[in-house]
Motif scaffolding. Structure first.
Motif, mmCIF file in Angstrom:
data_model
loop_
_atom_site.group_PDB
_atom_site.id
_atom_site.type_symbol
_atom_site.label_atom_id
_atom_site.label_comp_id
_atom_site.label_asym_id
_atom_site.label_seq_id
_atom_site.Cartn_x
_atom_site.Cartn_y
_atom_site.Cartn_z
ATOM 1 N N VAL A 283 37.550 49.767 35.531
ATOM 2 C CA VAL A 283 38.351 50.538 36.481
ATOM 3 C C VAL A 283 39.481 49.627 36.935
ATOM 4 O O VAL A 283 39.237 48.515 37.401
ATOM 5 N N THR A 284 40.725 50.104 36.789
ATOM 6 C CA THR A 284 41.883 49.238 37.007
ATOM 7 C C THR A 284 42.723 49.696 38.197
ATOM 8 O O THR A 284 42.928 50.884 38.411
ATOM 9 N N MET A 285 43.212 48.711 38.942
ATOM 10 C CA MET A 285 44.101 48.934 40.079
ATOM 11 C C MET A 285 45.466 48.346 39.728
ATOM 12 O O MET A 285 45.568 47.168 39.367
ATOM 13 N N ASP A 286 46.507 49.155 39.819
ATOM 14 C CA ASP A 286 47.866 48.719 39.502
ATOM 15 C C ASP A 286 48.414 47.887 40.663
ATOM 16 O O ASP A 286 48.586 48.389 41.774
ATOM 17 N N LEU A 287 48.706 46.604 40.401
ATOM 18 C CA LEU A 287 49.198 45.722 41.452
ATOM 19 C C LEU A 287 50.722 45.605 41.467
ATOM 20 O O LEU A 287 51.271 44.761 42.185
ATOM 21 N N THR A 288 51.395 46.449 40.700
ATOM 22 C CA THR A 288 52.856 46.445 40.730
ATOM 23 C C THR A 288 53.387 47.461 41.747
ATOM 24 O O THR A 288 54.594 47.537 41.981
ATOM 25 N N GLU A 289 52.480 48.213 42.361
ATOM 26 C CA GLU A 289 52.882 49.188 43.379
ATOM 27 C C GLU A 289 53.163 48.476 44.696
ATOM 28 O O GLU A 289 52.900 47.288 44.859
ATOM 29 N N GLU A 290 53.676 49.236 45.665
ATOM 30 C CA GLU A 290 53.925 48.690 46.997
ATOM 31 C C GLU A 290 52.605 48.211 47.613
ATOM 32 O O GLU A 290 51.560 48.835 47.422
ATOM 33 N N LYS B 33 49.964 38.403 47.318
ATOM 34 C CA LYS B 33 48.927 38.487 48.347
ATOM 35 C C LYS B 33 48.773 39.955 48.686
ATOM 36 O O LYS B 33 49.770 40.634 48.978
ATOM 37 N N TRP B 34 47.551 40.466 48.603
ATOM 38 C CA TRP B 34 47.357 41.900 48.811
ATOM 39 C C TRP B 34 45.994 42.174 49.429
ATOM 40 O O TRP B 34 45.102 41.333 49.415
ATOM 41 N N GLU B 35 45.861 43.385 49.983
ATOM 42 C CA GLU B 35 44.608 43.853 50.571
ATOM 43 C C GLU B 35 44.161 45.122 49.864
ATOM 44 O O GLU B 35 44.990 45.907 49.410
ATOM 45 N N TRP B 36 42.846 45.292 49.769
ATOM 46 C CA TRP B 36 42.269 46.460 49.121
ATOM 47 C C TRP B 36 40.848 46.618 49.648
ATOM 48 O O TRP B 36 40.460 45.918 50.589
ATOM 49 N N SER B 37 40.055 47.532 49.082
ATOM 50 C CA SER B 37 38.712 47.788 49.599
ATOM 51 C C SER B 37 37.688 47.967 48.487
ATOM 52 O O SER B 37 38.033 48.314 47.359
ATOM 53 N N ILE B 38 36.451 47.704 48.853
ATOM 54 C CA ILE B 38 35.292 47.977 47.998
ATOM 55 C C ILE B 38 34.361 48.885 48.787
ATOM 56 O O ILE B 38 34.113 48.640 49.975
ATOM 57 N N GLU B 39 33.866 49.936 48.143
ATOM 58 C CA GLU B 39 32.862 50.783 48.784
ATOM 59 C C GLU B 39 31.558 50.668 48.011
ATOM 60 O O GLU B 39 31.508 50.959 46.815
ATOM 61 N N MET C 258 42.498 45.846 63.741
ATOM 62 C CA MET C 258 41.999 44.515 64.081
ATOM 63 C C MET C 258 41.444 43.808 62.863
ATOM 64 O O MET C 258 41.797 42.688 62.556
ATOM 65 N N ALA C 259 40.571 44.504 62.118
ATOM 66 C CA ALA C 259 39.971 43.892 60.920
ATOM 67 C C ALA C 259 41.031 43.562 59.895
ATOM 68 O O ALA C 259 40.999 42.519 59.255
ATOM 69 N N ASP C 260 42.025 44.474 59.738
ATOM 70 C CA ASP C 260 43.078 44.236 58.762
ATOM 71 C C ASP C 260 43.891 43.007 59.127
ATOM 72 O O ASP C 260 44.253 42.216 58.280
ATOM 73 N N GLU C 261 44.194 42.839 60.411
ATOM 74 C CA GLU C 261 44.974 41.682 60.852
ATOM 75 C C GLU C 261 44.197 40.395 60.610
ATOM 76 O O GLU C 261 44.737 39.383 60.182
ATOM 77 N N GLU C 262 42.874 40.435 60.879
ATOM 78 C CA GLU C 262 42.043 39.261 60.644
ATOM 79 C C GLU C 262 42.025 38.911 59.168
ATOM 80 O O GLU C 262 42.084 37.752 58.780
ATOM 81 N N SER D 212 51.593 48.420 50.575
ATOM 82 C CA SER D 212 51.028 49.439 51.467
ATOM 83 C C SER D 212 50.225 50.479 50.696
ATOM 84 O O SER D 212 49.250 51.044 51.215
ATOM 85 N N VAL D 213 50.610 50.746 49.454
ATOM 86 C CA VAL D 213 49.878 51.687 48.596
ATOM 87 C C VAL D 213 48.588 51.027 48.109
ATOM 88 O O VAL D 213 47.511 51.627 48.131
ATOM 89 N N ILE D 214 48.696 49.768 47.668
ATOM 90 C CA ILE D 214 47.523 49.040 47.168
ATOM 91 C C ILE D 214 46.461 48.923 48.260
ATOM 92 O O ILE D 214 45.260 49.031 47.999
ATOM 93 N N LYS D 215 46.903 48.716 49.495
ATOM 94 C CA LYS D 215 45.976 48.529 50.623
ATOM 95 C C LYS D 215 45.030 49.715 50.786
ATOM 96 O O LYS D 215 43.908 49.560 51.269
ATOM 97 N N ASN D 216 45.457 50.895 50.367
ATOM 98 C CA ASN D 216 44.625 52.090 50.516
ATOM 99 C C ASN D 216 43.746 52.369 49.296
ATOM 100 O O ASN D 216 43.049 53.379 49.260
ATOM 101 N N LYS D 217 43.773 51.486 48.319
ATOM 102 C CA LYS D 217 42.966 51.689 47.111
ATOM 103 C C LYS D 217 41.611 51.002 47.254
ATOM 104 O O LYS D 217 41.489 49.997 47.953
ATOM 105 N N LYS D 218 40.629 51.562 46.546
ATOM 106 C CA LYS D 218 39.301 50.951 46.607
ATOM 107 C C LYS D 218 38.561 51.123 45.293
ATOM 108 O O LYS D 218 38.828 52.042 44.516
ATOM 109 N N PHE D 219 37.640 50.204 45.065
ATOM 110 C CA PHE D 219 36.698 50.313 43.955
ATOM 111 C C PHE D 219 35.371 50.778 44.538
ATOM 112 O O PHE D 219 34.908 50.230 45.553
ATOM 113 N N VAL D 220 34.752 51.772 43.901
ATOM 114 C CA VAL D 220 33.393 52.186 44.267
ATOM 115 C C VAL D 220 32.427 51.431 43.362
ATOM 116 O O VAL D 220 32.595 51.422 42.136
ATOM 117 N N ILE D 221 31.441 50.761 43.959
ATOM 118 C CA ILE D 221 30.473 49.963 43.204
ATOM 119 C C ILE D 221 29.062 50.393 43.588
ATOM 120 O O ILE D 221 28.742 50.516 44.783
#
Length: 201
Positions: A84-91, A189-195, A1-5, A93-102
């Motif tokens: 800390v770097t996130m590769d945005l050339t990946e799929e 356009k991509w989704e990712w996470s922060i913890e 639900m949150a992802d769709e929003e 669906s892979v990027i969506k599961n990545k996160k930065f810890v802050i």
């Protein structure tokens, strides 16, 4: 639900400033053809455009990629720490599961690395919306600017942000990001996470 929003919000999130009128889009060839009789202006254009002064389509970084803008990476920038770097050339669906810890309460910035090829891009902007439990808690629109094609990478840094702090603010936040321009082209356009944690570990 949150992802769709998150997805729906980012798609419709590029707010229009009623007073902003984007300049008419001009190709490199059109720019070079204007004011041909003014030698000093032509030299100035050549300096600004660099290798792109050879004309539209002269600068191509990746022959197999038809996009004008290729977004390569997203980095978390905190003073005194390695980026800390996130590769945005990946799929996506892979990027969506990545996160930065802050660590809570720290000041940080986001850096975006991107390539411009084939043609000038006008009015690049980065839009980021942050959610917790499906509720939007933050939004940022960062104006990046207009860029000519070149072989080297471009980078842009967002303004300094303060990470949330306090026990109830710790946890995972979902982020929806969009790299767009005055023509409303969706470069990525991509989704990712922060913890947010009490400490870095």
């Amino acid at each position: 639900m949150a992802d769709e929003e998150t997805k729906q919000e980012v798609e419709g999130d590029v707010e229009e400033d009623p007073n902003y009128q984007p300049p008419p889009e001009k190709s490199i060839d059109e720019m070079l053809a204007a004011d041909k009789e003014d030698e000093s202006l032509q030299q100035y254009k050549a300096t600004l455009l660099g290798s792109a002064a050879a004309g539209s389509g002269a600068v191509v970084v990746d022959q197999n990629d038809q996009r004008k803008v290729i977004v390569k990476a997203l980095a978390l920038v905190v003073e005194g720490r390695d980026d800390v770097t996130m590769d945005l050339t990946e799929e996506l669906s892979v990027i969506k599961n990545k996160k930065f810890v802050i660590k809570e309460g720290v000041k940080f910035r986001i850096r975006i690395d991107f390539i411009v090829q084939r043609e000038i891009v006008h009015g690049l902007k980065y839009v980021q919306k942050t959610y917790r439990a499906g509720i939007q808690v933050d939004k940022m629109t960062h104006m990046v600017g207009s860029y000519a094609p070149r072989l080297d990478l471009y980078s842009t840094l967002t303004p300094v942000e303060d990470a949330p702090s306090g026990m109830i603010k710790r946890g995972t936040y979902s982020v929806g990001s969009l790299f767009t321009d005055d023509d409303k082209s969706e470069h990525l356009k991509w989704e990712w996470s922060i913890e947010i944690k009490k400490d870095w570990e």
